[in-house]
Design a protein around this motif. Structure first.
Motif, PDB file in Angstrom:
ATOM      1  N   PRO A 129     -21.715  14.892  -2.821  1.00 17.84           N
ATOM      2  CA  PRO A 129     -20.773  15.688  -2.030  1.00 17.84           C
ATOM      3  C   PRO A 129     -19.739  14.803  -1.332  1.00 17.84           C
ATOM      4  CG  PRO A 129     -23.025  16.401  -1.656  1.00 17.84           C
ATOM      5  CD  PRO A 129     -23.109  15.114  -2.428  1.00 17.84           C
ATOM      6  N   TYR A 130     -18.472  15.114  -1.593  1.00 21.27           N
ATOM      7  CA  TYR A 130     -17.374  14.283  -1.111  1.00 21.27           C
ATOM      8  C   TYR A 130     -16.113  15.143  -1.110  1.00 21.27           C
ATOM      9  CZ  TYR A 130     -14.570   9.942  -0.796  1.00 21.27           C
ATOM     10  OH  TYR A 130     -13.740   8.920  -0.396  1.00 21.27           O
ATOM     11  N   ALA A 131     -15.242  14.932  -0.137  1.00 24.33           N
ATOM     12  CA  ALA A 131     -13.967  15.657  -0.096  1.00 24.33           C
ATOM     13  C   ALA A 131     -12.877  14.721   0.390  1.00 24.33           C
ATOM     14  CB  ALA A 131     -14.062  16.872   0.827  1.00 24.33           C
ATOM     15  N   THR A 132     -11.673  14.950  -0.095  1.00 27.51           N
ATOM     16  CA  THR A 132     -10.506  14.194   0.347  1.00 27.51           C
ATOM     17  C   THR A 132      -9.484  15.183   0.878  1.00 27.51           C
ATOM     18  OG1 THR A 132     -10.913  12.489  -1.298  1.00 27.51           O
ATOM     19  CG2 THR A 132      -8.726  12.568  -0.352  1.00 27.51           C
ATOM     20  N   LEU A 133      -8.991  14.910   2.076  1.00 29.71           N
ATOM     21  CA  LEU A 133      -8.012  15.758   2.732  1.00 29.71           C
ATOM     22  C   LEU A 133      -6.828  14.905   3.152  1.00 29.71           C
ATOM     23  CD1 LEU A 133     -11.105  16.425   4.017  1.00 29.71           C
ATOM     24  CD2 LEU A 133      -9.862  18.466   4.622  1.00 29.71           C
ATOM     25  N   ALA A 134      -5.737  15.544   3.554  1.00 30.37           N
ATOM     26  CA  ALA A 134      -4.562  14.800   4.012  1.00 30.37           C
ATOM     27  C   ALA A 134      -3.873  15.552   5.136  1.00 30.37           C
ATOM     28  CB  ALA A 134      -3.590  14.581   2.864  1.00 30.37           C
ATOM     29  N   LEU A 135      -3.294  14.780   6.028  1.00 34.10           N
ATOM     30  CA  LEU A 135      -2.492  15.325   7.124  1.00 34.10           C
ATOM     31  C   LEU A 135      -1.470  14.264   7.501  1.00 34.10           C
ATOM     32  CD1 LEU A 135      -2.119  17.653   9.220  1.00 34.10           C
ATOM     33  CD2 LEU A 135      -3.551  16.298  10.744  1.00 34.10           C
ATOM     34  N   ALA A 136      -0.216  14.646   7.534  1.00 30.11           N
ATOM     35  CA  ALA A 136       0.857  13.751   7.971  1.00 30.11           C
ATOM     36  C   ALA A 136       0.850  12.418   7.213  1.00 30.11           C
ATOM     37  CB  ALA A 136       0.770  13.522   9.485  1.00 30.11           C
ATOM     38  N   GLY A 137       0.583  12.476   5.920  1.00 31.34           N
ATOM     39  CA  GLY A 137       0.620  11.281   5.102  1.00 31.34           C
ATOM     40  C   GLY A 137      -0.607  10.391   5.199  1.00 31.34           C
ATOM     41  N   THR A 138      -1.625  10.836   5.917  1.00 32.26           N
ATOM     42  CA  THR A 138      -2.849  10.054   6.064  1.00 32.26           C
ATOM     43  C   THR A 138      -3.994  10.748   5.336  1.00 32.26           C
ATOM     44  OG1 THR A 138      -2.146   9.206   8.198  1.00 32.26           O
ATOM     45  CG2 THR A 138      -4.492   9.122   7.741  1.00 32.26           C
ATOM     46  N   ARG A 139      -4.775   9.962   4.643  1.00 36.83           N
ATOM     47  CA  ARG A 139      -5.921  10.506   3.903  1.00 36.83           C
ATOM     48  C   ARG A 139      -7.177  10.415   4.755  1.00 36.83           C
ATOM     49  NH1 ARG A 139      -6.427   7.891  -1.455  1.00 36.83           N
ATOM     50  NH2 ARG A 139      -5.149   9.614  -2.130  1.00 36.83           N
ATOM     51  N   LEU A 140      -7.948  11.487   4.756  1.00 35.94           N
ATOM     52  CA  LEU A 140      -9.256  11.537   5.396  1.00 35.94           C
ATOM     53  C   LEU A 140     -10.244  11.960   4.329  1.00 35.94           C
ATOM     54  CD1 LEU A 140     -11.181  11.576   7.862  1.00 35.94           C
ATOM     55  CD2 LEU A 140     -10.558  13.989   8.136  1.00 35.94           C
ATOM     56  N   SER A 141     -11.247  11.123   4.097  1.00 33.45           N
ATOM     57  CA  SER A 141     -12.284  11.468   3.133  1.00 33.45           C
ATOM     58  C   SER A 141     -13.588  11.692   3.875  1.00 33.45           C
ATOM     59  CB  SER A 141     -12.445  10.364   2.097  1.00 33.45           C
ATOM     60  OG  SER A 141     -11.265  10.231   1.344  1.00 33.45           O
ATOM     61  N   LEU A 142     -14.377  12.615   3.358  1.00 30.98           N
ATOM     62  CA  LEU A 142     -15.667  12.970   3.939  1.00 30.98           C
ATOM     63  C   LEU A 142     -16.736  12.671   2.905  1.00 30.98           C
ATOM     64  CD1 LEU A 142     -14.547  16.457   5.288  1.00 30.98           C
ATOM     65  CD2 LEU A 142     -14.628  14.306   6.572  1.00 30.98           C
ATOM     66  N   ALA A 143     -17.641  11.764   3.223  1.00 33.88           N
ATOM     67  CA  ALA A 143     -18.716  11.377   2.314  1.00 33.88           C
ATOM     68  C   ALA A 143     -20.044  11.811   2.917  1.00 33.88           C
ATOM     69  CB  ALA A 143     -18.708   9.869   2.094  1.00 33.88           C
ATOM     70  N   GLU A 144     -20.782  12.643   2.188  1.00 35.62           N
ATOM     71  CA  GLU A 144     -22.057  13.103   2.719  1.00 35.62           C
ATOM     72  C   GLU A 144     -23.055  11.951   2.725  1.00 35.62           C
ATOM     73  OE1 GLU A 144     -23.189  17.287   2.210  1.00 35.62           O
ATOM     74  OE2 GLU A 144     -24.936  16.449   1.166  1.00 35.62           O
ATOM     75  N   GLN A 145     -23.704  11.764   3.862  1.00 33.83           N
ATOM     76  CA  GLN A 145     -24.663  10.672   4.010  1.00 33.83           C
ATOM     77  C   GLN A 145     -25.841  10.860   3.053  1.00 33.83           C
ATOM     78  OE1 GLN A 145     -25.865  10.876   8.108  1.00 33.83           O
ATOM     79  NE2 GLN A 145     -27.213  12.598   7.789  1.00 33.83           N
ATOM     80  N   GLY A 146     -26.528   9.754   2.798  1.00 33.67           N
ATOM     81  CA  GLY A 146     -27.724   9.825   1.968  1.00 33.67           C
ATOM     82  C   GLY A 146     -27.479   9.655   0.488  1.00 33.67           C
ATOM     83  N   HIS A 147     -26.271   9.251   0.112  1.00 30.91           N
ATOM     84  CA  HIS A 147     -25.945   9.056  -1.297  1.00 30.91           C
ATOM     85  C   HIS A 147     -25.491   7.615  -1.502  1.00 30.91           C
ATOM     86  CE1 HIS A 147     -26.237  13.361  -2.109  1.00 30.91           C
ATOM     87  NE2 HIS A 147     -25.660  13.519  -0.932  1.00 30.91           N
ATOM     88  N   ALA A 197       0.830  -1.205   0.000  1.00 33.04           N
ATOM     89  CA  ALA A 197       0.000   0.000   0.000  1.00 33.04           C
ATOM     90  C   ALA A 197       0.863   1.253   0.000  1.00 33.04           C
ATOM     91  CB  ALA A 197      -0.906  -0.002   1.219  1.00 33.04           C
ATOM     92  N   GLY A 198       0.367   2.276  -0.665  1.00 34.13           N
ATOM     93  CA  GLY A 198       1.080   3.548  -0.704  1.00 34.13           C
ATOM     94  C   GLY A 198       0.647   4.503   0.393  1.00 34.13           C
ATOM     95  N   ARG A 199      -0.612   4.362   0.818  1.00 35.58           N
ATOM     96  CA  ARG A 199      -1.129   5.242   1.857  1.00 35.58           C
ATOM     97  C   ARG A 199      -2.431   4.643   2.364  1.00 35.58           C
ATOM     98  NH1 ARG A 199      -2.363  11.670   1.019  1.00 35.58           N
ATOM     99  NH2 ARG A 199      -3.869  10.948  -0.496  1.00 35.58           N
ATOM    100  N   ALA A 200      -2.771   4.926   3.604  1.00 38.45           N
ATOM    101  CA  ALA A 200      -4.019   4.457   4.185  1.00 38.45           C
ATOM    102  C   ALA A 200      -4.836   5.652   4.639  1.00 38.45           C
ATOM    103  CB  ALA A 200      -3.740   3.521   5.359  1.00 38.45           C
ATOM    104  N   GLY A 201      -6.097   5.416   4.846  1.00 37.64           N
ATOM    105  CA  GLY A 201      -6.946   6.511   5.306  1.00 37.64           C
ATOM    106  C   GLY A 201      -8.278   5.985   5.781  1.00 37.64           C
ATOM    107  N   VAL A 202      -9.181   6.915   6.016  1.00 39.95           N
ATOM    108  CA  VAL A 202     -10.511   6.585   6.508  1.00 39.95           C
ATOM    109  C   VAL A 202     -11.518   7.480   5.796  1.00 39.95           C
ATOM    110  CG1 VAL A 202     -10.399   8.207   8.457  1.00 39.95           C
ATOM    111  CG2 VAL A 202     -11.869   6.207   8.604  1.00 39.95           C
TER     112      VAL A 202
END
Length: 129
Positions: free
Chosen positions: A37-55, A2-7
């Motif tokens: 609606p969806y966004a991907t962010l990163a901090l310290a090499g970790t990915r955090l994605s935000l998925a809007e509920q209801g889709h 794996a190259g990177r992990a996230g949630v």
């Protein structure tokens, strides 16, 4: 390998959560999408994605993403490591971030505190020993 992990966190409003993670916690925005609606962010090499509920998504049939209903029950916890937890507590307090308690110094060392994002997810801000 794996190259990177996230949630991926299910959120009620991607814009509101994006502002919290970007402006309060310092995540860098990598991408923002409108439909759904969806966004991907990163901090310290970790990915955090935000998925809007209801889709719904074709590739996860029968599974809906939903933001926490009960802020008194945690089913996920994000940890962000910092150099100075007390300074970060003061800075975030100035932004109106909600805390569970004052910074705590556990017997094994370091310092930590817990804050809550707009949907009720717990975020531990930790200064290691």
């Amino acid at each position: 390998m794996a190259g990177r992990a996230g949630v991926i966190l299910a959120v009620a409003d991607v814009g509101r959560s994006l502002a919290f993670y970007r402006d309060a916690l310092g995540f860098e925005v990598e991408a923002v999408y409108d439909d759904p609606p969806y966004a991907t962010l990163a901090l310290a090499g970790t990915r955090l994605s935000l998925a809007e509920q209801g889709h719904a998504a074709d590739d996860r049939p029968g599974v809906d993403l939903e933001a926490p209903r009960d802020p008194g029950t945690a089913n996920a916890l994000l940890v962000v490591e910092v150099d100075d937890a007390r300074a970060e507590h003061a800075r975030l307090g100035g932004l109106g971030v909600r805390f569970l308690a004052d910074p705590y110094e556990p017997p094994w060392g370091g310092c930590r505190f817990f804050c809550v994002d707009p949907d009720g997810y717990l975020v531990e801000i930790e200064q290691p020993s």
